[in-house]
Design an enzyme around this catalytic site. Structure first.
Site, mmCIF file in Angstrom:
data_model
loop_
_atom_site.group_PDB
_atom_site.id
_atom_site.type_symbol
_atom_site.label_atom_id
_atom_site.label_comp_id
_atom_site.label_asym_id
_atom_site.label_seq_id
_atom_site.Cartn_x
_atom_site.Cartn_y
_atom_site.Cartn_z
ATOM 1 N N LYS A 112 9.231 2.898 0.169
ATOM 2 C CA LYS A 112 7.806 2.711 -0.136
ATOM 3 C C LYS A 112 7.240 3.868 -0.951
ATOM 4 O O LYS A 112 6.360 3.670 -1.784
ATOM 5 C CB LYS A 112 6.994 2.511 1.147
ATOM 6 C CG LYS A 112 7.243 1.159 1.775
ATOM 7 C CD LYS A 112 6.126 0.729 2.701
ATOM 8 C CE LYS A 112 6.322 -0.715 3.127
ATOM 9 N NZ LYS A 112 5.350 -1.190 4.087
ATOM 10 N N LYS A 196 12.894 -6.939 -0.732
ATOM 11 C CA LYS A 196 12.345 -7.837 0.288
ATOM 12 C C LYS A 196 11.023 -8.448 -0.165
ATOM 13 O O LYS A 196 10.279 -7.830 -0.942
ATOM 14 C CB LYS A 196 12.234 -7.103 1.622
ATOM 15 C CG LYS A 196 10.883 -6.638 2.010
ATOM 16 C CD LYS A 196 10.847 -6.045 3.399
ATOM 17 C CE LYS A 196 9.509 -5.341 3.526
ATOM 18 N NZ LYS A 196 8.826 -5.533 4.756
ATOM 19 N N LYS A 199 4.012 -8.135 0.839
ATOM 20 C CA LYS A 199 2.605 -8.370 0.459
ATOM 21 C C LYS A 199 2.201 -7.513 -0.708
ATOM 22 O O LYS A 199 1.361 -7.874 -1.509
ATOM 23 C CB LYS A 199 1.672 -7.972 1.605
ATOM 24 C CG LYS A 199 1.812 -8.730 2.849
ATOM 25 C CD LYS A 199 0.792 -8.184 3.841
ATOM 26 C CE LYS A 199 1.322 -8.197 5.233
ATOM 27 N NZ LYS A 199 1.876 -6.907 5.660
HETATM 28 N N1 AQP Z 1 10.522 -10.109 3.760
HETATM 29 C C1 AQP Z 1 10.526 -10.137 5.070
HETATM 30 N N2 AQP Z 1 11.484 -10.809 5.727
HETATM 31 C C2 AQP Z 1 11.489 -10.868 7.082
HETATM 32 N N3 AQP Z 1 10.561 -10.273 7.855
HETATM 33 C C3 AQP Z 1 9.589 -9.594 7.240
HETATM 34 N N4 AQP Z 1 8.528 -8.908 7.699
HETATM 35 C C4 AQP Z 1 7.833 -8.405 6.651
HETATM 36 N N5 AQP Z 1 8.413 -8.751 5.497
HETATM 37 C C5 AQP Z 1 9.512 -9.488 5.814
HETATM 38 C C6 AQP Z 1 8.214 -8.762 9.110
HETATM 39 O O1 AQP Z 1 6.867 -9.135 9.302
HETATM 40 C C7 AQP Z 1 6.303 -8.332 10.338
HETATM 41 C C8 AQP Z 1 4.992 -7.775 9.859
HETATM 42 O O2 AQP Z 1 5.225 -6.925 8.764
HETATM 43 P P1 AQP Z 1 4.087 -5.942 8.308
HETATM 44 O O3 AQP Z 1 3.095 -6.693 7.561
HETATM 45 O O4 AQP Z 1 3.553 -5.222 9.448
HETATM 46 O O5 AQP Z 1 4.808 -4.858 7.449
HETATM 47 P P2 AQP Z 1 5.876 -4.885 6.356
HETATM 48 O O6 AQP Z 1 7.217 -5.086 6.949
HETATM 49 O O7 AQP Z 1 5.693 -3.640 5.560
HETATM 50 O O8 AQP Z 1 5.494 -6.177 5.481
HETATM 51 P P3 AQP Z 1 5.216 -6.273 3.963
HETATM 52 O O9 AQP Z 1 4.889 -7.667 3.615
HETATM 53 O O10 AQP Z 1 6.322 -5.642 3.193
HETATM 54 O O11 AQP Z 1 3.877 -5.461 3.812
HETATM 55 P P4 AQP Z 1 3.494 -4.323 2.817
HETATM 56 O O12 AQP Z 1 3.858 -4.821 1.458
HETATM 57 O O13 AQP Z 1 2.020 -4.154 3.003
HETATM 58 O O14 AQP Z 1 4.265 -3.123 3.228
HETATM 59 C C9 AQP Z 1 7.304 -7.240 10.669
HETATM 60 O O15 AQP Z 1 7.946 -7.575 11.881
HETATM 61 C C10 AQP Z 1 8.274 -7.291 9.533
HETATM 62 O O16 AQP Z 1 9.568 -6.946 9.955
#
Ligand code: AQP
Length: 335
Positions: A112, A196, A199
């Site tokens: 990140k 991955k 968001k």
């Molecule tokens: N691509 C993914 N595949 C499977 N699981 C995923 N999760 C997130 N992306 C994937 C799971 O969703 C839960 C919530 O995630 P989060 O929003 O708290 O944080 P994150 O993992 O950082 O998700 P993003 O979408 O990548 O958000 P941003 O871009 O804001 O950092 C978690 O259980 C995660 O494992």
């Protein structure tokens, strides 16, 4: 035996198919027969820059998504992290228990922060410690997360054990177990099978949002990256082709079919055939959730009340644990 479940989702943008298949679908299955706490982790969201108005809206939309996906606000505690101050207080204590060497090993920070680590927030660096505080405050026995959070869960276990050792209180901080789906637990970007689905990806085309309408879903799947070779003949071939593998994984995760079944279903056909079937499946599964999100968002008062009730229930549990933690540390517990 009843499990004590804790998990959270950041209100950092529209929730997507990866969040649903990797986490929220699992939350819904777990709500029957277990004590579950699901948190809108807004303190985590601000580790990256957020527009205050959008953060506010996204927090409400995250609750709407939880409910639209099938979570029951009476059965589960659904709340937002910043309304329960014990999370930030316990995180500070755990910052003092955690070792810098442990945090330096976290790969998500490296991903990140990218090439400009010096410019990343300190919050992003210690994010996994706050995550440990979230979980350990509620004596959670199990934590359902996507595969990307596996390392953070391992760190949480190390922190819990070190607290118990440091303050000679074996078993006081419960050491949680992760719940990670064996298959399809990491959904990748539709534009890059090695990244991955996220968001915060600048490209809207990289993800299916849970509130995307039918035409948008069809269009995104049509434009999803594939390669020019014929459809993979077997699992070994598929493993070498990240974009094809991702589309098949999504197909299998939603249809609950095995990879072998999917390969034989699409064998000899071209990718557009798979894409049509996949779009139909996603539309069938995701559009009802999107419709329900839009319906729920028309009554913000109701959604705020769900959070207020959840905040009270979470706060009652967290405060009791925090006072006990203060005692162990030797703080004057004068509140
Ligand atoms: N691509 C993914 N595949 C499977 N699981 C995923 N999760 C997130 N992306 C994937 C799971 O969703 C839960 C919530 O995630 P989060 O929003 O708290 O944080 P994150 O993992 O950082 O998700 P993003 O979408 O990548 O958000 P941003 O871009 O804001 O950092 C978690 O259980 C995660 O494992």
């Amino acid at each position: 035996m009843k499990k004590k479940i804790f998990s959270g989702v950041q209100p950092s943008g529209n929730l997507h198919l990866g969040n649903y298949l990797g986490a929220i679908k699992n939350f819904v299955n777990l709500q029957n027969g277990n004590d579950c706490i699901y948190c809108v982790v807004d303190l985590h969201a601000i580790t990256s820059k957020q527009d205050p108005k959008l953060l506010n809206l996204n927090s409400i939309e995250t609750v709407a998504t939880f409910l639209a996906s099938g979570l029951d606000s009476k059965k589960n505690i659904i709340f937002n992290q910043s309304s329960v101050s014990a999370h930030a207080e316990f995180a500070w204590i755990l910052n003092c228990v955690s070792r810098v060497g442990w945090i330096n090993r976290m790969t998500q920070f490296k991903e990140k922060a990218g090439t400009n680590k010096e410019n990343a927030s300190v919050g992003l660096y210690v994010y996994p410690v706050l995550m440990a505080a979230d979980i350990l405050l509620y004596d959670a026995s199990h934590v359902p997360v996507g595969n990307d959070q596996k390392q953070h869960l391992e760190l949480t276990r190390d922190i819990a054990q070190k607290f118990n050792n440091d303050f000679s209180c074996e078993g006081f901080i419960k050491v949680p177990e992760p719940i990670i789906q064996k298959e399809f637990s990491r959904i990748m970007s539709l534009k890059d099978g090695q990244k991955k689905m996220s968001k915060s990806d600048l490209s809207e085309q990289s993800r299916i949002n849970l509130n995307d309408d039918k035409d948008t879903i069809i269009n995104k799947i049509k434009k999803a990256k594939t390669d020019s070779s014929a459809f993979p003949a077997n699992k070994e071939d598929l493993d070498k082709r990240p974009e094809a593998k991702n589309l098949i994984n999504i197909y299998c995760s939603i249809s609950e079919k095995t990879i072998e079944n999917a390969i034989s279903e699409f064998q000899g056909k071209n990718f557009s055939f798979l894409k049509d079937r996949l779009s139909d499946l996603i539309v069938e599964k995701i559009c009802p959730i999107g419709n329900e999100i839009r319906k729920l968002l028309k009554d913000k008062e109701y959604l705020l009340n769900v959070l207020k009730e959840g905040n009270q229930r979470a706060n009652a549990i967290a405060q009791i644990k925090l006072r006990k933690i203060y005692d162990k540390i030797g703080f004057l517990n004068l509140i």
